[in-house]
Write a protein that holds these residues in place. Structure first.
Motif, PDB file in Angstrom:
ATOM      1  N   SER A 212       0.841  -1.188   0.000  1.00  0.00           N
ATOM      2  CA  SER A 212       0.000   0.000   0.000  1.00  0.00           C
ATOM      3  C   SER A 212       0.881   1.244   0.000  1.00  0.00           C
ATOM      4  CB  SER A 212      -0.890  -0.008   1.252  1.00  0.00           C
ATOM      5  OG  SER A 212      -1.683   1.149   1.307  1.00  0.00           O
ATOM      6  N   GLY A 213       0.524   2.215  -0.833  1.00  0.00           N
ATOM      7  CA  GLY A 213       1.321   3.435  -0.942  1.00  0.00           C
ATOM      8  C   GLY A 213       2.296   3.420  -2.089  1.00  0.00           C
ATOM      9  N   SER A 214       2.489   2.260  -2.706  1.00  0.00           N
ATOM     10  CA  SER A 214       3.392   2.153  -3.850  1.00  0.00           C
ATOM     11  C   SER A 214       2.702   2.657  -5.113  1.00  0.00           C
ATOM     12  CB  SER A 214       3.816   0.693  -4.044  1.00  0.00           C
ATOM     13  OG  SER A 214       4.408   0.499  -5.308  1.00  0.00           O
ATOM     14  N   SER A 215       3.479   3.255  -6.016  1.00  0.00           N
ATOM     15  CA  SER A 215       2.900   3.714  -7.286  1.00  0.00           C
ATOM     16  C   SER A 215       2.396   2.528  -8.113  1.00  0.00           C
ATOM     17  CB  SER A 215       3.940   4.507  -8.090  1.00  0.00           C
ATOM     18  OG  SER A 215       5.073   3.710  -8.381  1.00  0.00           O
ATOM     19  N   HIS A 216       2.914   1.333  -7.839  1.00  0.00           N
ATOM     20  CA  HIS A 216       2.526   0.142  -8.587  1.00  0.00           C
ATOM     21  C   HIS A 216       1.114  -0.340  -8.242  1.00  0.00           C
ATOM     22  CE1 HIS A 216       6.582  -0.730 -10.266  1.00  0.00           C
ATOM     23  NE2 HIS A 216       6.950  -0.018  -9.215  1.00  0.00           N
ATOM     24  N   THR A 217       0.597   0.103  -7.122  1.00  0.00           N
ATOM     25  CA  THR A 217      -0.749  -0.339  -6.719  1.00  0.00           C
ATOM     26  C   THR A 217      -1.707   0.829  -6.536  1.00  0.00           C
ATOM     27  OG1 THR A 217       0.058  -0.419  -4.424  1.00  0.00           O
ATOM     28  CG2 THR A 217       0.006  -2.499  -5.645  1.00  0.00           C
ATOM     29  N   GLN A 218      -1.429   1.930  -7.206  1.00  0.00           N
ATOM     30  CA  GLN A 218      -2.261   3.130  -7.086  1.00  0.00           C
ATOM     31  C   GLN A 218      -3.724   2.874  -7.441  1.00  0.00           C
ATOM     32  OE1 GLN A 218      -0.277   6.162  -9.509  1.00  0.00           O
ATOM     33  NE2 GLN A 218      -0.183   7.422  -7.669  1.00  0.00           N
ATOM     34  N   LEU A 219      -3.962   2.012  -8.409  1.00  0.00           N
ATOM     35  CA  LEU A 219      -5.331   1.815  -8.883  1.00  0.00           C
ATOM     36  C   LEU A 219      -6.235   1.254  -7.800  1.00  0.00           C
ATOM     37  CD1 LEU A 219      -4.901   0.505 -12.543  1.00  0.00           C
ATOM     38  CD2 LEU A 219      -5.533   2.775 -11.763  1.00  0.00           C
TER      39      LEU A 219
END
Length: 353
Positions: A212-219
């Motif tokens: 959580s908080g990573s740009s990879h899981t923004q969606l």
């Protein structure tokens, strides 16, 4: 004496004429350049008419393809046959230049003679200046926000200006804003207790994820879900155990690896995970680019409506993902999907038409 004076005058005229021609040439050359302030605040001289571009960063390379594919001279990394499935062959065969920012293959980039090279987020001014020195006279422009959907519009606009595709950039920004508005207007009112809990499985084991908080899981956040991977944010992926996944017990799993997706429902290791039991595992479409991440960037704009329908199909039953996909591919991937291809993309991801 008169002859000498005449000779001197003639020589002076020749010198003056030569100086005038030299000055004129300098002005012409200067007139072919313009000064641009990049997104790190560096002032860089670039050609007014840019026709050959390349990038050290995957997310920026994708944006260059979306905005000006005929100006892109090469990919920064290798592409698979699967990724090339929905891409015109003229772009599939572009050479691989070898990106990677500091460890890029500078000799290859220089040999391709680009008008401009771009580099994405995560570099300091000193880093970019060092990279510029390695590129020599080829101008290097930094782009910020290229991997972040919350502020990606500025980077789209910036690149559009450089490559002379302001209208195309404006259309992409408009599509993005429309998707954000439609989705967040419905998810903003979901109580915390009713939000879907989501686990993102990145690899063939299912045990590599992005927290959580990573740009990879923004969606997940944008579409009103809760990323169950509540672990320290890192730049890359993190490994977790199946025991940890069972503790999180997500409602939904989003996965990027086809092999894992094909096996997860029959794998005994995953049988007690709620998402598996409820048949709520979804495969991210990834041709020509990943809809969810890898890289996080403009390619994930289409992932906004897809993720919204994965998480809350009832709330977004009126959202026509087929039409949105057709529009996006035609406008920004330069590929007209057939009905069969369109249906395959959506149903292969686990969504129903």
């Amino acid at each position: 004496m008169n002859k000498k004076i005449i000779i001197i005058v003639v020589m002076l005229l020749i010198i003056i004429s030569s100086l005038a021609l030299y000055t004129s040439t300098l002005k012409t050359n200067s007139g072919n350049q313009t000064q641009i302030t990049d997104m790190l605040g560096r002032d860089v001289q670039v050609p007014i008419n840019v026709s050959r571009v390349a990038s050290f960063s995957n997310s920026v390379t994708v944006m260059l393809y979306m905005l000006a594919p005929n100006k892109l001279i090469g990919w920064d990394s290798n592409r698979s046959a699967t990724q090339n499935k929905y891409m015109d062959t003229q772009y599939q065969t572009l050479p691989v230049l070898g990106g990677g920012k500091k460890d890029a293959n500078y000799e290859t980039f220089i040999s391709m003679n680009p008008d401009v090279v771009f580099v994405g987020h995560g570099t300091t001014v000193n880093d970019v200046n060092d990279m510029q020195e390695k590129l020599g006279v080829i101008p290097l422009l930094d782009v910020e926000g290229d991997n972040n959907l919350t502020n990606i519009d500025d980077s789209i606009t910036f690149i559009g200006k450089i490559v002379g595709e302001e209208k195309k950039a404006s259309n992409l920004v408009s599509f993005h804003q429309k998707m954000l508005s439609e989705v967040t207007s419905k998810t903003a009112s979901i109580p915390e207790s009713e939000k879907k809990r989501v686990y993102y499985a990145r690899d063939s084991t299912g045990l590599m994820t992005n927290p959580s908080g990573s740009s990879h899981t923004q969606l997940i956040d944008i579409c009103g879900g809760i990323n169950v991977a509540d672990v320290p944010v890192t730049k890359g992926t993190v490994g977790v155990s199946i025991e940890q996944v069972l503790k999180w017990n997500p409602d939904i799993m989003i996965v990027s690896d086809l092999t894992f997706y094909q096996n997860v429902y029959s794998d005994p290791l995953w049988q007690n995970v709620k998402a598996v039991q409820d048949k709520q595992v979804y495969l991210v479409p990834n041709s020509p680019f990943n809809w969810f991440e890898n890289p996080p960037g403009a390619n994930t704009i289409l992932g906004i409506p897809w993720t919204a329908k994965v998480l809350y199909p009832d709330k977004f039953s009126d959202m026509d993902l087929k039409n949105l996909t057709q529009e996006f591919y035609s406008s920004f991937y330069y590929y007209n999907l057939t009905d069969d291809e369109l249906n395959s993309i959506i149903t292969s991801s686990g969504l129903k038409l």
